[in-house]
Design a protein around this motif. Structure first.
Motif, short mmCIF file in Angstrom:
data_model
loop_
_atom_site.label_atom_id
_atom_site.label_comp_id
_atom_site.label_asym_id
_atom_site.label_seq_id
_atom_site.Cartn_x
_atom_site.Cartn_y
_atom_site.Cartn_z
N GLN A 1 -3.34 2.69 -7.64
CA GLN A 1 -3.20 1.47 -6.86
C GLN A 1 -4.53 0.72 -6.88
O GLN A 1 -5.09 0.37 -5.85
CB GLN A 1 -2.80 1.81 -5.42
CG GLN A 1 -2.52 0.59 -4.59
CD GLN A 1 -1.83 0.93 -3.32
OE1 GLN A 1 -0.64 1.16 -3.32
NE2 GLN A 1 -2.56 0.97 -2.23
N PHE A 2 -5.08 0.53 -8.04
CA PHE A 2 -6.33 -0.20 -8.18
C PHE A 2 -6.41 -0.75 -9.60
O PHE A 2 -5.63 -0.40 -10.46
CB PHE A 2 -7.54 0.67 -7.87
CG PHE A 2 -7.72 1.85 -8.79
CD1 PHE A 2 -8.42 1.72 -9.96
CD2 PHE A 2 -7.17 3.07 -8.47
CE1 PHE A 2 -8.59 2.79 -10.82
CE2 PHE A 2 -7.33 4.16 -9.31
CZ PHE A 2 -8.05 4.02 -10.48
N HIS A 3 -7.39 -1.61 -9.84
CA HIS A 3 -7.62 -2.20 -11.14
C HIS A 3 -9.09 -1.96 -11.49
O HIS A 3 -9.97 -2.05 -10.63
CB HIS A 3 -7.38 -3.71 -11.11
CG HIS A 3 -6.05 -4.06 -10.50
ND1 HIS A 3 -4.90 -4.09 -11.21
CD2 HIS A 3 -5.73 -4.35 -9.22
CE1 HIS A 3 -3.90 -4.41 -10.40
NE2 HIS A 3 -4.38 -4.58 -9.18
N THR A 4 -9.38 -1.68 -12.73
CA THR A 4 -10.77 -1.50 -13.10
C THR A 4 -11.46 -2.86 -13.10
O THR A 4 -10.84 -3.88 -13.36
CB THR A 4 -10.93 -0.85 -14.49
OG1 THR A 4 -10.39 -1.73 -15.47
CG2 THR A 4 -10.24 0.48 -14.55
N SER A 5 -12.73 -2.86 -12.82
CA SER A 5 -13.47 -4.12 -12.78
C SER A 5 -14.31 -4.32 -14.03
O SER A 5 -15.09 -5.24 -14.11
CB SER A 5 -14.37 -4.15 -11.54
OG SER A 5 -15.28 -3.08 -11.58
N ARG A 6 -14.15 -3.46 -15.01
CA ARG A 6 -14.89 -3.59 -16.26
C ARG A 6 -13.93 -3.88 -17.40
O ARG A 6 -12.80 -3.42 -17.40
CB ARG A 6 -15.65 -2.30 -16.55
CG ARG A 6 -16.67 -2.03 -15.48
CD ARG A 6 -17.40 -0.78 -15.75
NE ARG A 6 -18.27 -0.54 -14.61
CZ ARG A 6 -19.26 0.30 -14.64
NH1 ARG A 6 -19.51 0.99 -15.71
NH2 ARG A 6 -20.00 0.48 -13.58
N THR A 7 -14.39 -4.63 -18.37
CA THR A 7 -13.54 -4.97 -19.51
C THR A 7 -13.97 -4.19 -20.72
O THR A 7 -15.03 -3.64 -20.80
CB THR A 7 -13.61 -6.46 -19.82
OG1 THR A 7 -14.96 -6.84 -20.02
CG2 THR A 7 -12.99 -7.25 -18.69
N ASN B 1 -4.93 6.04 -0.17
CA ASN B 1 -4.19 6.65 -1.29
C ASN B 1 -4.31 5.77 -2.53
O ASN B 1 -3.37 5.08 -2.91
CB ASN B 1 -2.72 6.85 -0.91
CG ASN B 1 -2.57 7.78 0.26
OD1 ASN B 1 -3.24 8.80 0.34
ND2 ASN B 1 -1.70 7.43 1.18
N GLN B 2 -5.45 5.79 -3.18
CA GLN B 2 -5.68 4.92 -4.34
C GLN B 2 -5.20 5.52 -5.66
O GLN B 2 -4.81 4.80 -6.56
CB GLN B 2 -7.16 4.60 -4.45
CG GLN B 2 -7.62 3.60 -3.43
CD GLN B 2 -7.02 2.22 -3.66
OE1 GLN B 2 -6.60 1.86 -4.74
NE2 GLN B 2 -6.97 1.45 -2.61
N ALA B 3 -5.25 6.83 -5.80
CA ALA B 3 -4.80 7.47 -7.04
C ALA B 3 -4.33 8.88 -6.72
O ALA B 3 -4.93 9.58 -5.91
CB ALA B 3 -5.93 7.52 -8.06
N PHE B 4 -3.21 9.27 -7.34
CA PHE B 4 -2.72 10.63 -7.15
C PHE B 4 -2.11 11.17 -8.43
O PHE B 4 -1.80 10.42 -9.35
CB PHE B 4 -1.71 10.69 -5.99
CG PHE B 4 -0.42 9.95 -6.23
CD1 PHE B 4 0.66 10.58 -6.81
CD2 PHE B 4 -0.29 8.63 -5.86
CE1 PHE B 4 1.86 9.89 -7.02
CE2 PHE B 4 0.89 7.93 -6.05
CZ PHE B 4 1.97 8.57 -6.64
N ALA C 1 0.84 -1.20 0.00
CA ALA C 1 0.00 0.00 0.00
C ALA C 1 0.87 1.25 0.00
O ALA C 1 1.98 1.23 0.53
CB ALA C 1 -0.91 0.01 1.21
N ILE C 2 0.37 2.30 -0.58
CA ILE C 2 1.04 3.59 -0.56
C ILE C 2 0.65 4.28 0.74
O ILE C 2 -0.51 4.65 0.93
CB ILE C 2 0.61 4.46 -1.76
CG1 ILE C 2 0.95 3.76 -3.07
CG2 ILE C 2 1.28 5.83 -1.70
CD1 ILE C 2 0.32 4.41 -4.28
N ASP C 3 1.60 4.41 1.65
CA ASP C 3 1.32 5.03 2.95
C ASP C 3 1.35 6.55 2.90
O ASP C 3 0.56 7.22 3.55
CB ASP C 3 2.32 4.56 4.01
CG ASP C 3 2.16 3.10 4.35
OD1 ASP C 3 1.03 2.59 4.26
OD2 ASP C 3 3.18 2.47 4.70
N ARG C 4 2.31 7.09 2.14
CA ARG C 4 2.47 8.54 2.04
C ARG C 4 2.61 8.93 0.58
O ARG C 4 3.31 8.27 -0.18
CB ARG C 4 3.73 8.99 2.78
CG ARG C 4 3.60 8.93 4.30
CD ARG C 4 4.90 9.29 4.98
NE ARG C 4 5.79 8.12 4.84
CZ ARG C 4 7.08 8.18 4.59
NH1 ARG C 4 7.68 9.33 4.45
NH2 ARG C 4 7.80 7.08 4.48
#
Length: 67
Positions: A61-67, A48-51, A29-32
């Motif tokens: 730090q995620f993946h899309t759930s749609r194709t 901190n999912q996106a910056f 995980a991205i802490d800072r």
């Protein structure tokens, strides 16, 4: 995961809905965020999912759930 206020005017995140349907199945995980980074999206477990950095570099730090 929810979009943060600054994301509404972002060229990449601006068109996305307020709540994003994404998958999160990681251990690290991205802490800072880096100095000067702007938080685009956050979640309950991993805040901190996106910056964005310097207006054009993105960290996700995620993946899309749609194709």
């Amino acid at each position: 995961m929810a979009k943060r206020d600054v994301a509404w005017t972002d060229p990449l995140f601006g068109y996305m809905p307020m709540v994003l349907d994404v998958m999160q199945f990681h251990v690290d995980a991205i802490d800072r965020l880096p100095p000067g980074a702007e938080l685009m999206a956050s979640g309950y477990v991993y805040p901190n999912q996106a910056f964005r950095l310097n207006g054009s570099a993105y960290g996700l730090q995620f993946h899309t759930s749609r194709t």
